[in-house]
Design a protein around this motif. Structure first.
Motif, mmCIF file in Angstrom:
data_model
loop_
_atom_site.group_PDB
_atom_site.id
_atom_site.type_symbol
_atom_site.label_atom_id
_atom_site.label_comp_id
_atom_site.label_asym_id
_atom_site.label_seq_id
_atom_site.Cartn_x
_atom_site.Cartn_y
_atom_site.Cartn_z
ATOM 1 N N SER A 14 3.316 14.772 -10.644
ATOM 2 C CA SER A 14 3.927 15.106 -11.703
ATOM 3 C C SER A 14 3.460 14.936 -12.778
ATOM 4 C CB SER A 14 5.223 14.033 -11.494
ATOM 5 O OG SER A 14 4.963 12.834 -12.210
ATOM 6 N N ASP A 15 4.097 15.262 -13.960
ATOM 7 C CA ASP A 15 3.636 14.872 -15.457
ATOM 8 C C ASP A 15 3.005 13.506 -15.544
ATOM 9 O OD1 ASP A 15 6.218 14.257 -15.634
ATOM 10 O OD2 ASP A 15 6.383 15.317 -17.430
ATOM 11 N N THR A 16 3.797 12.630 -14.839
ATOM 12 C CA THR A 16 3.568 11.090 -15.164
ATOM 13 C C THR A 16 2.766 10.466 -13.951
ATOM 14 O OG1 THR A 16 5.763 10.563 -14.293
ATOM 15 C CG2 THR A 16 5.224 10.677 -16.530
ATOM 16 N N SER A 17 1.663 11.350 -13.309
ATOM 17 C CA SER A 17 0.721 10.699 -12.596
ATOM 18 C C SER A 17 1.158 11.135 -11.045
ATOM 19 C CB SER A 17 0.556 9.170 -12.243
ATOM 20 O OG SER A 17 -0.431 8.642 -11.546
ATOM 21 N N GLY A 18 0.634 10.605 -10.064
ATOM 22 C CA GLY A 18 0.850 10.913 -8.693
ATOM 23 C C GLY A 18 1.157 9.800 -7.451
ATOM 24 N N SER A 19 1.383 10.086 -6.454
ATOM 25 C CA SER A 19 1.479 9.318 -5.366
ATOM 26 C C SER A 19 0.987 9.761 -4.128
ATOM 27 C CB SER A 19 3.053 9.052 -5.244
ATOM 28 O OG SER A 19 3.688 10.346 -4.824
ATOM 29 N N TYR A 20 0.513 8.837 -3.058
ATOM 30 C CA TYR A 20 -0.090 8.953 -2.015
ATOM 31 C C TYR A 20 0.598 8.452 -0.782
ATOM 32 C CZ TYR A 20 -4.220 8.617 1.079
ATOM 33 O OH TYR A 20 -5.139 8.610 2.208
ATOM 34 N N PHE A 21 1.036 9.362 0.118
ATOM 35 C CA PHE A 21 1.964 8.870 1.007
ATOM 36 C C PHE A 21 1.186 8.907 2.502
ATOM 37 C CE2 PHE A 21 5.325 10.087 4.206
ATOM 38 C CZ PHE A 21 6.105 8.830 4.015
ATOM 39 N N ALA A 22 1.104 8.060 3.233
ATOM 40 C CA ALA A 22 0.429 7.973 4.729
ATOM 41 C C ALA A 22 0.775 7.007 5.593
ATOM 42 C CB ALA A 22 -1.243 7.903 4.524
ATOM 43 N N SER A 23 0.454 7.153 6.807
ATOM 44 C CA SER A 23 0.885 6.447 7.845
ATOM 45 C C SER A 23 0.175 5.258 8.022
ATOM 46 C CB SER A 23 0.892 7.291 9.308
ATOM 47 O OG SER A 23 1.175 6.412 10.586
ATOM 48 N N LEU A 24 0.497 4.227 8.417
ATOM 49 C CA LEU A 24 -0.163 2.880 8.776
ATOM 50 C C LEU A 24 -0.259 2.778 10.222
ATOM 51 C CD1 LEU A 24 1.300 0.468 5.809
ATOM 52 C CD2 LEU A 24 -0.975 1.812 6.116
ATOM 53 N N GLY A 25 0.350 3.628 11.098
ATOM 54 C CA GLY A 25 0.582 3.539 12.126
ATOM 55 C C GLY A 25 1.802 2.832 12.911
ATOM 56 N N GLY A 26 2.115 3.595 14.123
ATOM 57 C CA GLY A 26 3.554 3.237 14.638
ATOM 58 C C GLY A 26 4.497 3.865 13.740
ATOM 59 N N GLN A 27 5.585 3.123 13.277
ATOM 60 C CA GLN A 27 6.601 3.598 12.395
ATOM 61 C C GLN A 27 6.554 3.183 10.885
ATOM 62 O OE1 GLN A 27 10.554 3.118 13.963
ATOM 63 N NE2 GLN A 27 9.896 3.665 16.011
ATOM 64 N N LYS A 28 5.268 2.756 10.621
ATOM 65 C CA LYS A 28 5.160 2.135 9.287
ATOM 66 C C LYS A 28 4.297 3.153 8.369
ATOM 67 C CE LYS A 28 5.383 -2.747 10.583
ATOM 68 N NZ LYS A 28 4.654 -3.963 10.551
ATOM 69 N N TRP A 29 4.740 3.424 7.175
ATOM 70 C CA TRP A 29 4.259 4.217 6.055
ATOM 71 C C TRP A 29 3.993 3.351 4.749
ATOM 72 C CZ3 TRP A 29 3.465 9.704 6.992
ATOM 73 C CH2 TRP A 29 3.857 9.955 8.435
ATOM 74 N N VAL A 30 3.218 3.815 4.061
ATOM 75 C CA VAL A 30 2.920 3.401 2.553
ATOM 76 C C VAL A 30 2.749 4.734 1.768
ATOM 77 C CG1 VAL A 30 0.482 3.508 2.904
ATOM 78 C CG2 VAL A 30 1.393 2.143 1.159
ATOM 79 N N LEU A 31 3.636 4.069 0.494
ATOM 80 C CA LEU A 31 3.650 5.284 -0.575
ATOM 81 C C LEU A 31 3.111 4.495 -1.847
ATOM 82 C CD1 LEU A 31 4.319 8.007 -1.910
ATOM 83 C CD2 LEU A 31 6.740 6.704 -2.397
ATOM 84 N N SER A 32 1.908 4.740 -2.183
ATOM 85 C CA SER A 32 1.056 4.467 -3.294
ATOM 86 C C SER A 32 1.474 5.277 -4.565
ATOM 87 C CB SER A 32 -0.380 4.561 -3.068
ATOM 88 O OG SER A 32 -0.708 3.512 -2.168
ATOM 89 N N VAL A 33 2.367 4.336 -5.563
ATOM 90 C CA VAL A 33 2.948 5.134 -6.532
ATOM 91 C C VAL A 33 2.095 4.887 -7.782
ATOM 92 C CG1 VAL A 33 5.128 5.411 -7.901
ATOM 93 C CG2 VAL A 33 5.203 4.533 -5.301
ATOM 94 N N GLY A 34 1.769 5.956 -8.468
ATOM 95 C CA GLY A 34 0.943 5.747 -9.697
ATOM 96 C C GLY A 34 1.739 6.088 -11.000
ATOM 97 N N CYS A 35 1.199 5.684 -12.116
ATOM 98 C CA CYS A 35 1.556 5.904 -13.615
ATOM 99 C C CYS A 35 0.238 6.064 -14.287
ATOM 100 C CB CYS A 35 2.478 4.915 -13.958
ATOM 101 S SG CYS A 35 1.748 3.557 -14.569
#
Length: 325
Positions: A76-97
């Motif tokens: 977006s205009d205020t940075s970005g985010s990164y979404f990926a699987s950690l294995g199984g049913q777990k996910w991580v969303l790295s939120v940036g600014c």
């Protein structure tokens, strides 16, 4: 030559390395690289701060609608985010600014409040609306208890110091997350380092020097491309429009068959299986951009009419290694 390590308890451990080879893979804040930089004027390290800070949200879900084999980038205009699987049913969303966004000061604070959580949800919604229903209420609050992290793009004038030390991974060529080549390039470093060992033994030549000769051109190409991406945070509006127009012109030329594979195709997806050297991929990227420059500059000229005068790129401030919270 002595290496000093500080363990989690605060105790210092010293290792005598006078007669040892050092393989430095300690990341973009490498202390070994910085020590050599201060001691040897011929060893030049160029740095470009990411200009953005990240923090993680974690979630679990069996049916997210996203392929765990893929990594997703949202912006977006205020940075970005990164979404990926950690294995199984777990996910991580790295939120940036973005670091220069004064209104985003709440992002780095350590205590959750209803107001901050509301701002976080609004910030994430701009980039990744589906996340709102995927993250549970308690996780939004936990976000503020986690440490923030950032990084820097690194380019080194050389990646070995005689036979005493060699730099690999982020210590040698740290990139921006959006480059998508951090882990790939580090694994390739190891492959080339092993090949250099075999070649040096066969030829009776120094191991680390052989590695440096084989790898430096590709490392520099990757660092140059990563810096180009990282500079986006510091660009004036007019220069940002010029670069955006050029990227679109290249994509159109590729779509109608005027160009072959682009950098993104050579480093992502099926074409990446060819493992095109970075030094060759960046030549393709530069040549394609140059061929449509006349067209993209003309488009940008129209878009830039009426914009205030400002530098194409602002000074990039140095970035210190953040403290671990």
């Amino acid at each position: 030559r002595t290496l000093t390590f500080r363990v989690s308890s605060g105790q210092e451990v010293q290792v005598q390395a006078s007669h040892a080879r050092i393989i430095d893979s300690s990341g973009c804040w490498s202390k070994i690289r910085e020590a050599y930089s201060m001691a040897d004027a011929s060893f030049v390290v160029e740095r470009c701060a990411w200009g953005q800070t990240f923090r993680n949200l974690f979630l679990e879900g069996e049916h997210t609608g996203f392929d765990p084999k893929w990594h997703y980038i949202f912006a977006s205009d205020t940075s970005g985010s990164y979404f990926a699987s950690l294995g199984g049913q777990k996910w991580v969303l790295s939120v940036g600014c973005l670091d220069h966004e004064e209104a985003m000061g709440w992002f780095r604070e350590k205590e959750a409040t209803p107001e901050k959580i509301s701002k976080l949800k609004a910030h994430v919604t701009k980039m990744f609306p589906k996340a709102i229903d995927m993250v549970d209420d308690e996780e939004w609050a936990r976000f503020f208890s986690r440490r923030t992290f950032t990084g820097q793009v690194v380019k080194c004038s050389r990646i070995n110091h005689g036979e005493a030390a060699v730099l690999i991974g982020d210590a040698a060529h740290a990139v921006l997350p959006a480059t998508g080549e951090g882990l790939n390039s580090a694994l390739e470093d190891v492959k080339v380092l092993v090949e250099a060992l075999v070649a040096s033994r066969a030829a009776g030549t120094p191991w680390f020097s052989t590695y440096g000769e084989k790898r430096l051109a590709d490392v520099h190409a990757l660092s140059d491309y990563a810096r180009f991406l990282a500079e986006k945070v510091y660009l004036g509006k007019a220069e940002r429009n010029r670069r955006q127009a050029n990227m679109i012109a290249v994509a159109v030329a590729r779509k109608i068959g005027l160009f072959g594979p682009t950098w993104n195709e050579l480093t992502f997806g099926p074409e990446a299986a060819q493992c095109t050297p970075y030094s060759e991929a960046i030549q393709v990227w530069r040549q394609q951009g140059d061929k449509v420059r006349f067209l993209s500059d003309a488009i940008a000229f129209l878009a830039n009419r009426g914009l205030p005068q400002e530098p194409d790129i602002a000074p990039i401030p140095p970035k210190e290694e953040p403290e671990t919270l």
